[in-house]
Enzyme design. Sequence first.
Site, PDB file in Angstrom:
ATOM      1  CG  ASN A  34      -1.539   1.477   1.885  1.00 39.55           C
ATOM      2  OD1 ASN A  34      -1.719   2.054   0.927  1.00 39.55           O
ATOM      3  ND2 ASN A  34      -2.083   1.383   2.739  1.00 39.55           N
ATOM      4  CD1 TRP A  35       3.346   1.421  -2.904  1.00 41.78           C
ATOM      5  CD2 TRP A  35       3.900   2.899  -4.717  1.00 41.78           C
ATOM      6  NE1 TRP A  35       4.684   0.463  -3.831  1.00 41.78           N
ATOM      7  CE2 TRP A  35       4.970   1.504  -4.940  1.00 41.78           C
ATOM      8  CE3 TRP A  35       3.739   3.529  -6.143  1.00 41.78           C
ATOM      9  CZ2 TRP A  35       5.532   1.507  -5.939  1.00 41.78           C
ATOM     10  CZ3 TRP A  35       4.633   3.246  -6.833  1.00 41.78           C
ATOM     11  CH2 TRP A  35       4.999   2.262  -7.195  1.00 41.78           C
ATOM     12  CE  LYS A  36       0.687   3.136   4.532  1.00 41.40           C
ATOM     13  NZ  LYS A  36       0.308   3.576   6.002  1.00 41.40           N
TER      14      LYS A  36
ATOM     15  CG  HIS B 269      -5.431   1.907   5.724  1.00 40.02           C
ATOM     16  ND1 HIS B 269      -5.233   2.878   6.027  1.00 40.02           N
ATOM     17  CD2 HIS B 269      -4.555   0.944   4.921  1.00 40.02           C
ATOM     18  CE1 HIS B 269      -3.804   2.096   6.684  1.00 40.02           C
ATOM     19  NE2 HIS B 269      -3.237   1.900   6.164  1.00 40.02           N
TER      20      HIS B 269
ATOM     21  CD  GLU C 203      -2.730   5.454   6.238  1.00 41.27           C
ATOM     22  OE1 GLU C 203      -2.223   5.545   5.657  1.00 41.27           O
ATOM     23  OE2 GLU C 203      -1.612   5.541   7.753  1.00 41.27           O
TER      24      GLU C 203
ATOM     25  CD  GLU D  57      -2.957  -2.940   7.366  1.00 35.46           C
ATOM     26  OE1 GLU D  57      -1.786  -2.762   7.053  1.00 35.46           O
ATOM     27  OE2 GLU D  57      -3.913  -1.542   7.482  1.00 35.46           O
TER      28      GLU D  57
ATOM     29  N   GLY E   7       3.331   2.230  10.534  1.00 36.23           N
ATOM     30  CA  GLY E   7       4.271   3.442  10.348  1.00 36.23           C
ATOM     31  C   GLY E   7       4.388   3.404  11.732  1.00 36.23           C
TER      32      GLY E   7
ATOM     33  CB  SER F  39       5.506  -2.164  11.552  1.00 36.85           C
ATOM     34  OG  SER F  39       5.068  -0.657  11.923  1.00 36.85           O
TER      35      SER F  39
ATOM     36  N   GLY G 192       2.845  -1.292   4.113  1.00 35.31           N
ATOM     37  CA  GLY G 192       2.863  -0.212   3.513  1.00 35.31           C
ATOM     38  C   GLY G 192       4.179   0.398   3.595  1.00 35.31           C
ATOM     39  N   GLY G 193       5.094   1.212   4.665  1.00 39.80           N
ATOM     40  CA  GLY G 193       6.084   2.156   4.027  1.00 39.80           C
ATOM     41  C   GLY G 193       6.847   1.298   3.430  1.00 39.80           C
TER      42      GLY G 193
HETATM   43  C1  PEP Z   1      -1.008   0.275   5.807  1.00 37.83           C
HETATM   44  O1  PEP Z   1      -0.860   1.372   5.922  1.00 37.83           O
HETATM   45  O2  PEP Z   1      -1.587  -0.690   5.678  1.00 37.83           O
HETATM   46  C2  PEP Z   1       0.975  -0.294   6.968  1.00 37.83           C
HETATM   47  C3  PEP Z   1       0.521  -1.181   6.971  1.00 37.83           C
HETATM   48  O3  PEP Z   1       1.595   0.470   7.211  1.00 37.83           O
HETATM   49  P1  PEP Z   1       3.118  -0.285   7.486  1.00 37.83           P
HETATM   50  O4  PEP Z   1       3.652  -1.223   6.944  1.00 37.83           O
HETATM   51  O5  PEP Z   1       3.958   1.597   6.926  1.00 37.83           O
HETATM   52  O6  PEP Z   1       2.647  -0.460   9.361  1.00 37.83           O
END
Ligand code: PEP
Length: 254
Positions: free
Chosen positions: A13-15, A100, A102, A170, A176, A215, A236-237
């Site tokens: 997920n590049w957000k 999600h 966010e 999640e 993050g 993470s 994500g990241g």
């Molecule tokens: C996400 O946004 O779905 C996520 C899991 O982010 P991260 O891996 O950066 O914690």
Amino acid sequence: MTMAGRRPLVAGNWKMNGLRSSIGVVETVRKDLPKDLLDRVDVLICPPSTLISSCVAAVYGSPIAIGGQNLHAKPSGAFTGSISAEMLADLGAKYVIVGHSERRAYHHETDDGVHAKALGARRAGLCGIICVGETKEEREEGRTLDIVRAQLAIGVPKGATGADTVIAYEPVWAIGTGLTPTPADIAEVHASLREMLGQLIGPEAAKVRILYGGSVKPGNARDLMAVDNVDGALVGGASLVAEDFIGIANAYAR
Ligand code: PEP
């Protein structure tokens, strides 16, 4: 395959990250992912919608899938700035992330809204990745299972199948932050989600993949994948760096 016979899914997920120059990340993933890995693991990248078309072109001819990060529940209409499942499918997207945390936090998405969006995804032939997860306060109050089960019960549409639905657990506090729940905590939540899915959709629950997200990094992916009922990762990241994303996918290829 996981022990339970489900094919792992590693989803990035590049957000709200990525310009046209970022297509190089997708090209590198395509070039450097071990070819036999894609026989065993589904790999998905969800870039911002501005890049879906170019990413679809970049993976053309490979099993790597491209997905959206959000959708409007309706197929079309006077909803300025929104994008429907049909539009995503028209670009070549195969999946879409739904609910999600966010989106829930910054765009006030509700479980009913998640349900409507999941139906929209199915209508257009997309697989919806329905996200659930508790906040730090909810975990500290011992309400994690109640929260995620309720999110699932309302969010998952009747008749959901392993082909049109993926669940992502999640924990909000793990996204993050570099923090992750213990393997035992993840196992407890995933088992509870699987049981709840059984109540909602019967035996098909055994076919629905439940991803862990929060993470995930190359360094912890192997331990996370070893947890019962973890069928892949939502990343994500680390999905913004081709080498890290490939490292995570490798952990799921065993
Ligand atoms: C996400 O946004 O779905 C996520 C899991 O982010 P991260 O891996 O950066 O914690």
